[in-house]
Write a protein that holds these residues in place. Structure first.
Motif, PDB file in Angstrom:
ATOM      1  N   ALA A   1       0.851  -1.191   0.000  1.00 33.56           N
ATOM      2  CA  ALA A   1       0.000   0.000   0.000  1.00 33.56           C
ATOM      3  C   ALA A   1       0.887   1.242   0.000  1.00 33.56           C
ATOM      4  N   ASP A   2       0.242   2.405  -0.031  1.00 32.83           N
ATOM      5  CA  ASP A   2       0.993   3.661   0.047  1.00 32.83           C
ATOM      6  C   ASP A   2       1.501   3.854   1.476  1.00 32.83           C
ATOM      7  N   HIS A   3       0.591   3.844   2.444  1.00 31.88           N
ATOM      8  CA  HIS A   3       1.008   3.836   3.840  1.00 31.88           C
ATOM      9  C   HIS A   3      -0.037   3.087   4.659  1.00 31.88           C
ATOM     10  N   VAL A   4       0.407   2.597   5.829  1.00 28.35           N
ATOM     11  CA  VAL A   4      -0.413   1.673   6.611  1.00 28.35           C
ATOM     12  C   VAL A   4      -0.437   2.122   8.071  1.00 28.35           C
ATOM     13  N   LEU A   5      -1.637   2.204   8.640  1.00 31.09           N
ATOM     14  CA  LEU A   5      -1.824   2.423  10.070  1.00 31.09           C
ATOM     15  C   LEU A   5      -2.385   1.134  10.654  1.00 31.09           C
ATOM     16  N   ILE A   6      -1.700   0.588  11.649  1.00 30.66           N
ATOM     17  CA  ILE A   6      -2.141  -0.663  12.273  1.00 30.66           C
ATOM     18  C   ILE A   6      -2.750  -0.323  13.621  1.00 30.66           C
ATOM     19  N   ASP A   7      -3.983  -0.768  13.811  1.00 28.38           N
ATOM     20  CA  ASP A   7      -4.740  -0.370  14.989  1.00 28.38           C
ATOM     21  C   ASP A   7      -5.470  -1.589  15.531  1.00 28.38           C
ATOM     22  N   GLY A   8      -5.866  -1.517  16.809  1.00 30.54           N
ATOM     23  CA  GLY A   8      -6.667  -2.576  17.403  1.00 30.54           C
ATOM     24  C   GLY A   8      -6.013  -3.931  17.294  1.00 30.54           C
ATOM     25  N   THR A   9      -6.732  -4.879  16.698  1.00 28.19           N
ATOM     26  CA  THR A   9      -6.212  -6.242  16.520  1.00 28.19           C
ATOM     27  C   THR A   9      -5.604  -6.419  15.142  1.00 28.19           C
ATOM     28  N   GLY A  10      -5.228  -5.316  14.497  1.00 32.08           N
ATOM     29  CA  GLY A  10      -4.674  -5.398  13.148  1.00 32.08           C
ATOM     30  C   GLY A  10      -3.474  -6.311  13.071  1.00 32.08           C
ATOM     31  N   GLY A  11      -3.374  -7.028  11.994  1.00 29.10           N
ATOM     32  CA  GLY A  11      -2.240  -7.938  11.835  1.00 29.10           C
ATOM     33  C   GLY A  11      -2.353  -8.748  10.556  1.00 29.10           C
ATOM     34  N   ILE A  12      -1.360  -9.586  10.354  1.00 33.51           N
ATOM     35  CA  ILE A  12      -1.310 -10.484   9.203  1.00 33.51           C
ATOM     36  C   ILE A  12      -0.960 -11.864   9.719  1.00 33.51           C
ATOM     37  N   ALA A  13      -1.736 -12.856   9.298  1.00 33.83           N
ATOM     38  CA  ALA A  13      -1.464 -14.228   9.726  1.00 33.83           C
ATOM     39  C   ALA A  13      -0.084 -14.655   9.267  1.00 33.83           C
ATOM     40  N   LYS A  14       0.508 -15.598   9.990  1.00 34.96           N
ATOM     41  CA  LYS A  14       1.858 -16.053   9.669  1.00 34.96           C
ATOM     42  C   LYS A  14       1.930 -16.508   8.222  1.00 34.96           C
ATOM     43  N   THR A  15       2.880 -15.917   7.514  1.00 35.67           N
ATOM     44  CA  THR A  15       3.063 -16.211   6.094  1.00 35.67           C
ATOM     45  C   THR A  15       4.253 -17.137   5.921  1.00 35.67           C
ATOM     46  N   ASP A  16       4.066 -18.196   5.155  1.00 34.29           N
ATOM     47  CA  ASP A  16       5.112 -19.186   4.942  1.00 34.29           C
ATOM     48  C   ASP A  16       5.595 -19.098   3.497  1.00 34.29           C
ATOM     49  N   MET A  17       6.919 -18.935   3.324  1.00 31.96           N
ATOM     50  CA  MET A  17       7.451 -18.756   1.973  1.00 31.96           C
ATOM     51  C   MET A  17       7.146 -19.957   1.091  1.00 31.96           C
ATOM     52  N   GLY A  18       7.253 -21.148   1.659  1.00 30.29           N
ATOM     53  CA  GLY A  18       6.951 -22.352   0.885  1.00 30.29           C
ATOM     54  C   GLY A  18       5.516 -22.361   0.400  1.00 30.29           C
ATOM     55  N   GLU A  19       4.600 -21.929   1.260  1.00 32.50           N
ATOM     56  CA  GLU A  19       3.199 -21.899   0.850  1.00 32.50           C
ATOM     57  C   GLU A  19       2.951 -20.765  -0.143  1.00 32.50           C
ATOM     58  N   CYS A  20       3.728 -19.669  -0.046  1.00 29.74           N
ATOM     59  CA  CYS A  20       3.597 -18.602  -1.038  1.00 29.74           C
ATOM     60  C   CYS A  20       3.984 -19.109  -2.425  1.00 29.74           C
ATOM     61  N   THR A  21       5.009 -19.945  -2.486  1.00 26.76           N
ATOM     62  CA  THR A  21       5.406 -20.524  -3.771  1.00 26.76           C
ATOM     63  C   THR A  21       4.267 -21.366  -4.337  1.00 26.76           C
ATOM     64  N   GLN A  22       3.639 -22.152  -3.473  1.00 27.42           N
ATOM     65  CA  GLN A  22       2.514 -22.964  -3.924  1.00 27.42           C
ATOM     66  C   GLN A  22       1.325 -22.097  -4.331  1.00 27.42           C
ATOM     67  N   ALA A  23       1.211 -20.912  -3.713  1.00 29.16           N
ATOM     68  CA  ALA A  23       0.102 -20.024  -4.031  1.00 29.16           C
ATOM     69  C   ALA A  23       0.382 -19.170  -5.258  1.00 29.16           C
ATOM     70  N   GLY A  24       1.540 -19.352  -5.889  1.00 28.91           N
ATOM     71  CA  GLY A  24       1.874 -18.581  -7.082  1.00 28.91           C
ATOM     72  C   GLY A  24       2.305 -17.159  -6.789  1.00 28.91           C
ATOM     73  N   VAL A  25       2.676 -16.860  -5.536  1.00 31.94           N
ATOM     74  CA  VAL A  25       3.031 -15.510  -5.114  1.00 31.94           C
ATOM     75  C   VAL A  25       4.543 -15.321  -5.177  1.00 31.94           C
ATOM     76  N   ALA A  26       4.984 -14.303  -5.899  1.00 31.16           N
ATOM     77  CA  ALA A  26       6.390 -13.894  -5.874  1.00 31.16           C
ATOM     78  C   ALA A  26       6.526 -12.835  -4.797  1.00 31.16           C
ATOM     79  N   MET A  27       7.105 -13.204  -3.663  1.00 30.86           N
ATOM     80  CA  MET A  27       7.189 -12.276  -2.537  1.00 30.86           C
ATOM     81  C   MET A  27       8.258 -11.218  -2.787  1.00 30.86           C
ATOM     82  N   PRO A  28       7.985  -9.977  -2.389  1.00 28.18           N
ATOM     83  CA  PRO A  28       9.047  -8.961  -2.443  1.00 28.18           C
ATOM     84  C   PRO A  28      10.101  -9.261  -1.396  1.00 28.18           C
ATOM     85  N   VAL A  29      11.308  -8.814  -1.616  1.00 24.83           N
ATOM     86  CA  VAL A  29      12.404  -9.100  -0.690  1.00 24.83           C
ATOM     87  C   VAL A  29      13.168  -7.820  -0.372  1.00 24.83           C
TER      88      VAL A  29
END
Length: 482
Positions: free
Chosen positions: A443-471
């Motif tokens: 995104a452009d910018h992000v404000l994280i509030d309350g229970t904001g978060g991202i579930a644990k992301t697994d690189m191996g599963e990202c590969t299976q999901a067709g996602v090229a992760m930024p590094v």
């Protein structure tokens, strides 16, 4: 008789060579001993210089590993353990942080007359120079006067230097804030229940996390980083948009007119109030929303009237393109049917928000009633591989989301690409039901509030999901470069 005897003895003495070698050795002993002494002294100079070099190497690595405001103190402390204490016994230990500015083919030195060799512009390295003096001994016998005079004593100056740069290793990112217009692109105002589950983050300006590190892994920031992430790293310049390449889909997938290649003809019906049907707009059928494989264009707002499953032909993925409109879940759940294609890859859906920057249009998922859930997984192959939500980067208005993950709830597998949007993350983004554990938010910018978060992301599963992760490059040791 006496004269004859004397002459005879003189003749014998002239012919006698016994003792000549001893005389010659006696004459040569003085310079021989002198050269041996000089050789010993030169060897001593070499040993001292070698010790200096070891100290400089270790000190430069220590400075690079430190990388903070105390790098010079740490480097000098390490040099002291080798016996070279800055300011004592005429020893000088100089530590310099070097940053490559504009590095041309000639490797022109920067303002401090130094550069980091074979590293690009913006690279940082640390130079340690150690110098000291040792008094002359026997070398004066052969006329050597040294190169310094300290308190009337001739001295030989010895020196060594080393340069090291922080080592790096790639770190996968699940949260990137691309903007450079805000003081902080990633921030929180104190969210002790927020949790990024080890997600590595990157902010193209500063990062400000008050009272809680968000449970992030390594937090990269161009500017100051206050409290974000278990580990904090400064990057020299803003990172490029990792998904800018997706813009080619405008031409290669959607035709020469790009993401606006729809038959809308300027007609974009909008909601007139909460939970109202759109006159002339689109209310997807429930519970099954049959769409064609590939591109599906919708003009103006799309409003759900019940729980809905996007269903492309079996084995096919679909692209939902909403032009100049929002996707209002209106308290309902939107999901997608997942099958497998001919190659065994799971199918999915990409929701694209396109259009123009006319005032009043919203180009984002919304939930004007509350309690809705966006539960989608991206295609795992093809031109939209790994992309779940996509805002056309040509859009600059009507993009912001103020309760992401909460209203509606986000269960998403794939990339959420909203490069010009302000995202207020108030709930946890989890994976889609039945999808892989992989979420990447840009995104452009992000404000994280309350229970904001991202579930644990697994690189191996990202590969299976067709996602090229930024590094990004995370600090990992240090290496000598000079």
């Amino acid at each position: 008789m006496a004269l004859s005897y004397l002459l005879n003895q003189l003749r014998r003495l002239r012919r006698d060579e016994r003792g000549a070698t001893a005389v010659m050795m006696g004459l040569l002993a003085i310079p021989l001993v002198g050269f041996m002494a000089v050789g010993f002294e030169v060897s001593n100079w070499y040993m001292i210089t070698r010790s200096m070099q070891n100290a400089a190497d270790a000190a430069a690595v220590a400075a690079a590993l430190n990388g903070g405001s105390t790098y010079a103190v740490e480097a000098q402390d390490v040099a002291a353990t080798y016996g070279f204490v800055n300011g004592q016994n005429n020893v000088t230990v100089t530590v310099t942080q070097v940053t490559n500015t504009t590095l041309g083919p000639s490797n022109a030195p920067g303002p401090n007359n130094m550069f980091c060799p074979n590293l690009p512009a913006g690279a940082v390295c640390y130079n340690v120079a150690i110098s000291g003096y040792t008094p002359l001994l026997m070398s004066q016998v052969v006329g050597y006067q040294g190169n310094a005079n300290i308190s009337g004593a001739l001295q030989k100056q010895l020196a060594a230097s080393a340069m090291a740069t922080p080592g790096t290793r790639p770190a996968d990112l699940c949260l990137m804030a691309l903007g450079t217009t805000q003081p902080q692109d990633i921030r929180t105002n104190g969210s002790p229940t927020a949790n990024l589950n080890g997600c590595n983050t990157l902010s193209n300006t500063a990062a400000q996390c008050n009272g809680h590190n968000l449970g992030a892994g390594t937090s990269f920031a161009v500017g100051a980083n206050n409290g974000c992430g278990v580990q904090q790293a400064t990057i020299p310049q803003p990172a490029p948009d990792p998904y800018a390449y997706l813009a080619v889909n405008n031409a290669s997938v959607l035709g020469s007119a790009g993401l606006s290649a729809s038959p809308c003809n300027g007609n974009y019906p909008q909601e007139t109030g909460k939970n109202k049907n759109i006159s002339g707009g689109y209310n997807p059928p429930t519970p099954t929303w049959n769409v064609q494989a590939g591109n599906n264009f919708f003009c103006g707002d799309v409003l759900l009237t019940g729980d809905t499953t996007i269903t492309p032909p079996v084995g096919q993925s679909a692209v939902i393109i909403i032009e100049n409109g929002q996707l209002d879940l209106a308290g309902h759940t939107l999901t997608n049917a997942v099958t497998t294609d001919a190659s065994g890859n799971p199918t999915g859906v990409t929701i694209v928000f396109s259009g123009d920057n006319t005032s009043g249009y919203t180009h984002a998922p919304t939930d004007n009633q509350g309690g809705g859930t966006l539960n989608i997984s991206a295609p795992t192959s093809g031109p939209w591989s790994g992309v779940a939500l996509y805002q056309d980067p040509g859009l600059t208005t009507g993009l912001d989301v103020y309760a992401a993950g909460n209203s509606p709830s986000w269960l998403i597998t794939g990339i959420i690409y909203m490069p010009h949007a302000s995202i207020e993350l108030k709930g946890a983004i989890d994976k889609s039901q039945g999808g892989h554990r992989c979420v990447v938010l840009v995104a452009d910018h992000v404000l994280i509030d309350g229970t904001g978060g991202i579930a644990k992301t697994d690189m191996g599963e990202c590969t299976q999901a067709g996602v090229a992760m930024p590094v990004a490059a995370t600090p990992s040791g240090a290496q000598l470069i000079l």
